[in-house]
Design an enzyme around this catalytic site. Structure first.
Site, mmCIF file in Angstrom:
data_model
loop_
_atom_site.group_PDB
_atom_site.id
_atom_site.type_symbol
_atom_site.label_atom_id
_atom_site.label_comp_id
_atom_site.label_asym_id
_atom_site.label_seq_id
_atom_site.Cartn_x
_atom_site.Cartn_y
_atom_site.Cartn_z
ATOM 1 N N HIS A 205 -19.079 -8.905 -8.055
ATOM 2 C CA HIS A 205 -19.407 -7.636 -8.669
ATOM 3 C C HIS A 205 -18.821 -7.606 -10.424
ATOM 4 O O HIS A 205 -17.813 -7.714 -10.332
ATOM 5 C CB HIS A 205 -17.949 -7.206 -7.805
ATOM 6 C CG HIS A 205 -17.758 -5.708 -8.270
ATOM 7 N ND1 HIS A 205 -18.502 -4.133 -7.728
ATOM 8 C CD2 HIS A 205 -17.146 -5.409 -9.360
ATOM 9 C CE1 HIS A 205 -17.988 -2.658 -9.055
ATOM 10 N NE2 HIS A 205 -16.909 -4.043 -9.018
ATOM 11 N N ASP B 223 -10.705 5.955 -0.644
ATOM 12 C CA ASP B 223 -10.408 4.513 -2.342
ATOM 13 C C ASP B 223 -11.631 6.770 -3.005
ATOM 14 O O ASP B 223 -11.620 6.964 -4.173
ATOM 15 C CB ASP B 223 -11.361 4.131 -2.395
ATOM 16 C CG ASP B 223 -11.579 3.736 -4.349
ATOM 17 O OD1 ASP B 223 -11.112 3.691 -4.995
ATOM 18 O OD2 ASP B 223 -13.391 3.047 -4.619
ATOM 19 N N ARG C 231 -8.871 10.614 -9.293
ATOM 20 C CA ARG C 231 -7.696 10.005 -11.077
ATOM 21 C C ARG C 231 -8.652 10.217 -12.378
ATOM 22 O O ARG C 231 -8.573 10.264 -13.628
ATOM 23 C CB ARG C 231 -8.148 8.634 -10.599
ATOM 24 C CG ARG C 231 -7.161 8.035 -9.851
ATOM 25 C CD ARG C 231 -7.441 6.330 -9.570
ATOM 26 N NE ARG C 231 -7.948 5.735 -10.107
ATOM 27 C CZ ARG C 231 -8.375 4.138 -10.274
ATOM 28 N NH1 ARG C 231 -9.353 4.351 -9.263
ATOM 29 N NH2 ARG C 231 -8.516 3.964 -11.454
ATOM 30 N N SER D 102 -9.210 -0.199 -6.289
ATOM 31 C CA SER D 102 -10.042 0.399 -5.789
ATOM 32 C C SER D 102 -11.146 -0.480 -5.882
ATOM 33 O O SER D 102 -11.855 -0.341 -4.590
ATOM 34 C CB SER D 102 -10.507 1.595 -6.981
ATOM 35 O OG SER D 102 -11.546 1.965 -6.924
ATOM 36 N N LYS E 163 -13.146 -1.712 -1.961
ATOM 37 C CA LYS E 163 -15.034 -1.538 -1.971
ATOM 38 C C LYS E 163 -15.288 -3.092 -1.439
ATOM 39 O O LYS E 163 -16.115 -3.374 -0.535
ATOM 40 C CB LYS E 163 -15.783 -1.095 -2.737
ATOM 41 C CG LYS E 163 -15.293 0.854 -2.794
ATOM 42 C CD LYS E 163 -15.877 1.567 -3.615
ATOM 43 C CE LYS E 163 -15.031 1.006 -4.648
ATOM 44 N NZ LYS E 163 -14.898 1.983 -5.841
#
Ligand code: URA
Length: 465
Positions: free
Chosen positions: A82, A161, A168, A183, A187
């Site tokens: 990621h 989230d 946010r 967050s 995921k």
């Protein structure tokens, strides 16, 4: 338990216990706590922070607020990768096929572009016919058959989230380290991988622009993974200039194909090999970076990586012929070559501004529902530290019309500073964070010759978070 009491505790800077965090997260997922209380809580977290323990509880509670993908039908260790988001960052399209070609299954759920940063799903959808929406069953079948699939989220991953991220965005609480770390990790943990390599960007195009902030973010995410029982490596890499030379959806697919076919060396390849090496190591397919890099380079040189990309495109209903003929990809109406116009050294880049320039051309969304133009963007061959002359090619713009090309040309020029003194090339990576500690190192960005490998300059003390 009530929300006012929990907000008050965080307002006073006290640590929340697991039940309190669960109450807040369940309220977000099921929408039983009103937005104004969720927003107040987010601001209290933004101002007073969270301990490592609280941040982990938050990530796990958000993971458990929805589905958790089950990839157990895929044999072997599944390693996800990621990126915290960058410009010209198409490393996934380079390393996913290379890692799969080394025999390590890649079952990856990717995201769309966000703000100035690009998204892998948007890039893949620029390939004619490519489908990112597979059922979990087809996803698993494809990975078992060809070793690689890159898709959008299946099921409802981390719905808490989703609610909190949207709040946010409109309450100036995106830039909170515990909120970002929880967050992202909620995921990643929900997407079912056994281990995770995080590419944490630092520099003018990154979510965390300072090196200290980026290392702290990497540490926080590695800690969450470790406490959740998953091995995680966090690699802090440079985003003081776009990673690849191409910015824009179809253009970034071309950049990845050029790298996989051996035509392009440079920073995109180097960072992909570094991240891919850590994926192979976490999967148990290599014992050292050197061994892993050797395997990945062999897959590159033999063409096995490019062949994996072809197979993945075909399996997901795209046209694999794009790997051999880029004219099959969407083509821009206006193509404009721009010269540097002055002599000097490329001194710095405002990488966020470069991402926003591509977004304004139609490569990214301003509103969630905006359609994309896959053909647009730019190629920026100059790199920080390069010596340039007035007639050195500066960029090639791919635009919908002359007016947008004019605006993009002005924006790209503003974002790149050419100075009159030599400048050092920025490092490609700065730190590797694992549960065992932080290794800091710097390498000079590849100048196109490739083959550079990190030079370890410093071993730091144990991760103390
Ligand atoms: N990406 C995410 O998924 N969450 C954040 O908070 C920031 C970037």
């Amino acid at each position: 338990m009530n929300m006012v009491g929990i907000i008050t505790k965080k307002k006073l800077g006290q640590a929340l216990d697991r039940e309190e965090i669960d109450f807040f997260v369940e309220g977000a997922a099921k929408q039983t706590v009103p937005d104004y209380q969720l927003a107040a809580m987010l601001m209290a977290i933004r101002l007073n922070g969270m301990t490592a323990q609280e941040t982990t509880h938050l990530a796990l509670a958000m993971r458990d607020s929805g589905d958790v993908a089950d990839l157990s039908a895929i044999p072997g260790i599944k390693v996800d990768k990621h990126s915290t988001g960058g410009v010209g960052d198409t490393a996934t399209l380079v390393l996913a096929p290379l890692v799969a070609a080394c025999g390590v299954p890649v079952a990856k759920m990717s995201g769309r572009g966000l703000g100035h940063t690009g998204g892998t799903l948007d890039k893949l959808e620029s390939i004619p016919g490519f489908q990112i929406g597979l059922s979990e069953e087809d996803f698993v079948r494809q990975v078992n058959e060809i070793g690689v699939a890159v898709i959008g989220q299946t099921g409802s991953l981390a719905p808490a989230d989703k609610t909190l991220y949207a709040l946010r965005d409109v309450t100036a609480t995106v830039d909170s380290l515990p909120l970002i770390a929880s967050s992202i990790m909620s995921k990643k943990l929900a997407s079912g991988a056994d281990a995770i390599v995080l590419d944490v960007k630092t520099g003018s195009g990154a979510i965390m622009q300072t090196l200290e902030g980026s290392i702290e973010l990497a540490k926080a995410m590695v800690d969450i993974g470790t406490l959740a029982g998953k091995p995680v490596s966090g690699i802090v890499t440079g985003m003081s200039q776009p990673l690849g030379t191409h910015v824009g959806n179809a253009l970034e697919v071309k950049d990845a194909i050029d790298v996989l076919s051996g035509r392009t060396k440079g920073d995109l390849l180097e960072v992909s090999l570094l991240l891919g090496s850590h994926m192979l190591m976490l999967a148990g397919a290599a014992r050292s970076e050197e061994e892993a890099r050797g395997k990945l380079t062999a897959a590159l040189d033999s063409g096995a990586g490019l062949e994996k990309l072809r197979q993945m495109i075909a399996a997901q209903h795209g046209d694999p012929a794009v790997c051999d003929d880029w004219t099959l990809m969407p083509q821009a109406a206006v193509i404009r070559e721009v010269k540097c116009g002055q002599a000097g050294w490329v001194a710095s880049m405002d990488t966020t501004a470069l991402g926003l320039a591509a977004q304004a051309m139609g490569a990214g969304r301003i509103r969630k529902t905006d359609p994309l133009d896959y053909s647009v963007g730019f190629i920026l061959p100059v790199r920080i530290g390069d010596r340039v002359e007035a007639d050195t090619p500066f960029c090639t713009l791919f635009a919908r019309n002359e007016i947008e090309a004019d605006a993009a040309e002005a924006a790209v020029r503003r974002a790149v500073t050419i100075g009159d003194a030599p400048v050092e090339r920025p490092p490609l990576w700065y730190a590797i964070v694992t549960k065992d500690g932080i290794r800091k190192a710097c390498i000079i960005a590849s100048d196109g010759a490739g083959g550079l490998f990190p030079d370890r300059t410093d071993m730091q003390s144990k991760n103390t978070l």
